[in-house]
Design an enzyme around this catalytic site. Structure first.
Site, PDB file in Angstrom:
ATOM      1  N   LYS A 108      76.509 -55.923 104.999  1.00 38.27           N
ATOM      2  CA  LYS A 108      76.056 -54.688 104.363  1.00 38.27           C
ATOM      3  C   LYS A 108      77.254 -53.817 104.013  1.00 38.27           C
ATOM      4  CE  LYS A 108      72.618 -51.012 105.050  1.00 38.27           C
ATOM      5  NZ  LYS A 108      71.568 -50.494 105.959  1.00 38.27           N
ATOM      6  N   SER A 183      67.542 -49.309 103.635  1.00 40.59           N
ATOM      7  CA  SER A 183      68.804 -49.314 102.916  1.00 40.59           C
ATOM      8  C   SER A 183      69.501 -50.679 102.930  1.00 40.59           C
ATOM      9  CB  SER A 183      69.740 -48.258 103.528  1.00 40.59           C
ATOM     10  OG  SER A 183      70.054 -48.573 104.877  1.00 40.59           O
ATOM     11  N   SER A 207      65.420 -49.210 107.816  1.00 43.67           N
ATOM     12  CA  SER A 207      66.281 -49.894 106.846  1.00 43.67           C
ATOM     13  C   SER A 207      66.446 -51.394 107.050  1.00 43.67           C
ATOM     14  CB  SER A 207      67.667 -49.231 106.820  1.00 43.67           C
ATOM     15  OG  SER A 207      67.568 -47.934 106.289  1.00 43.67           O
TER      16      SER A 207
END
Length: 497
Positions: A108, A183, A207
């Site tokens: 990420k 996210s 997320s």
């Protein structure tokens, strides 16, 4: 690792042969790239596939699919190919680097990666190249996985819609006009499209779970400290955690087994070693008491979500569970989380806003503004609210080992909308209010996993959330695995791949 000169002729021929077949393997990319990570790792371990063959297939898949979805935003193909060659060379000496040996992975873009651009989805850091790896990255690399790049995320991870001014929006592969959530949206899309078999992410208000639900993959929110992180900012604040994502529950457990465990660099790391998660997930659920959601305190859900989730109740009953409609008292949970979230934005973003206010999106400015107005009494009260809600959940789960509810309150929505402004006729006052079905669980710090449970008539995925007792991730994985084996919803594959 040893250079080519250090291996014998037979080993050299094997390595050259792997290179010669890489192109042929890449032609079969979808077949290889949709294998579970557990199976793929086993094939590499038994030399049925080489790390280079696996990497070539995934890079081919990225080349073909990523331009349509924009999930991987920084690609290090040459570095990944070279590291795959080194992995094969290492294995030619009879050694494996770890349980993830040769598996491609994306990190990420909130996680530091030494020598690889890390932007946090922010124009402020669009050219930032860290000098160190985040602990989660370090552990994945040490276990033998090979980084192919970074996955897209909202600016500083704020919001469950993956878009930013650096890379743009990540599209939902089930419908390119819809959002993939966030996210950890880039991670979820990379998995769904077969561009990687495993990925990492983080979860504050959902997320890891929200994009898993929107993309028909699996994501688990772990207990704070289960996956350690470097001590920076407020290292004792526990509303945000890091964790694994994959296409199957077993693959999530595999990744969790290498990223969890104690670390002296994290003041809240849990001392239990991660190897526990590498064990068999099979379990008899006869007589296990499960609480089924009633409305989670009256929050709104889209009818299609509740219909699909409620249709799964019989599957848990068929597994032997005693399923009853019941919920804990949610009072104060969201309020406590909301205050601490705003407080955290002051801690993490005040300096960025002071220096580069014009480069920060409005929702972060709003978070910072309300966080700056908090008093010591406000923060103390927020902690007290969460503590009381946690104790009520603990007492509730003395009777019920699990709580089951929808992961998200909505189905994937239009890509051009930053966030839903209403749900089933109820207006949303903020950009995160629509995430309460995840936030309420985050506030209580219970481990929770999102697993695929079905599709709308329009072909959009919906996820189901299994919540366990405090720090009982293994039990959560066990029930999720049993449910997955009974349904196989996650096996449905995209036309795009």
């Amino acid at each position: 690792m040893t250079g080519m000169s250090g291996i014998n002729r037979r080993e050299a021929v094997q390595l050259l042969g792997a290179t010669a077949t890489a192109q042929a393997v890449a032609a079969k990319a979808p077949d290889i790239c949709l294998l579970p990570a557990v199976e793929l790792a086993d094939l590499i371990r038994r030399r049925k596939l080489s790390a280079r063959e696996v990497m070539a297939a995934h890079l081919k898949q990225i080349e073909r699919v990523n331009p349509q979805v924009n999930a991987i935003v920084t690609l290090v193909a040459e570095q990944a190919t070279e590291n795959a060659r080194k992995a094969d060379e290492f294995q030619a000496h009879g050694k494996l680097t770890g349980p993830l040996h040769g598996l491609p992975v994306v990190h990420k873009d909130l996680f530091e990666t030494a020598g690889i651009r890390t932007t946090y989805g922010s124009r402020i850091f669009k050219d930032n190249v860290p000098l160190r790896d985040a602990i989660i990255v370090e552990r994945i690399n040490r276990a033998g996985a090979i980084c192919v790049g970074k996955s897209n995320t909202p600016e500083f991870g704020a919001g469950s819609q993956t878009f930013n001014e650096v890379f743009g929006s990540t599209r939902n592969p089930w419908d390119l006009t819809k959002t993939c959530g966030g996210s950890s949206g880039g991670a979820a899309v990379s998995l769904a499209c077969g561009m990687v078999p495993i990925a990492d992410g983080s979860d504050s208000g959902g997320s890891l779970r929200n994009p898993a639900s929107f993309c028909n993959v699996v994501g688990i929110r772990t207990a704070p400290g289960r996956v350690p992180a470097h001590a920076q900012g407020n290292a004792w604040l526990t509303i945000s955690v890091q964790g694994p994502m994959a296409r199957t529950v077993s693959d999530v457990a595999l990744l969790l087994s290498v990223i969890s465990g104690p670390d002296e660099r994290s003041p809240i790391s849990i001392t239990e070693p991660g190897i526990r998660f590498a064990g068999s997930l099979k379990r008899d659920f006869k007589g296990t008491r499960v609480a089924w959601f009633k409305g989670m305190g009256g929050i709104p859900f889209e009818p299609e979500v509740t219909r699909l989730v409620n249709s799964q109740r019989k599957i848990f009953e068929d597994l032997g569970c005693i399923v009853e409609e019941a919920e804990p008292d949610w009072a104060g949970a969201h309020e406590g989380y909301d205050v601490l979230r705003a407080w955290n934005f002051v801690d993490t973003q005040a300096e960025n806003v002071r220096l580069h206010r014009d480069l920060v999106k409005d929702t972060i400015l709003w978070e910072l503004e309300r966080g700056s107005k908090l008093t010591g009494a406000d923060i103390a009260h927020a902690h007290s609210l969460r503590s009381a809600a946690w104790e009520r959940m603990r007492t509730f789960q003395e009777k019920y080992e699990y709580f089951i509810a929808p992961t998200c309150q909505v189905v994937p929505y239009d890509l051009t909308k930053p966030y839903p402004t209403e749900i089933n006729g109820t207006s949303m006052s903020t950009y995160i209010e629509w995430q309460k079905s995840c936030i309420l669980i985050s506030a209580l710090e219970n481990p929770a996993i999102s697993v695929p449970c079905g599709f709308t008539p329009g072909g959009l995925p919906v996820g189901l959330q299994i919540v366990g007792r405090h720090r009982e991730e293994f039990a959560v994985l066990q029930l999720a695995y049993a449910y997955e084996q009974a349904t196989n919803v996650g096996h449905r594959r995209l036309s795009i791949i």
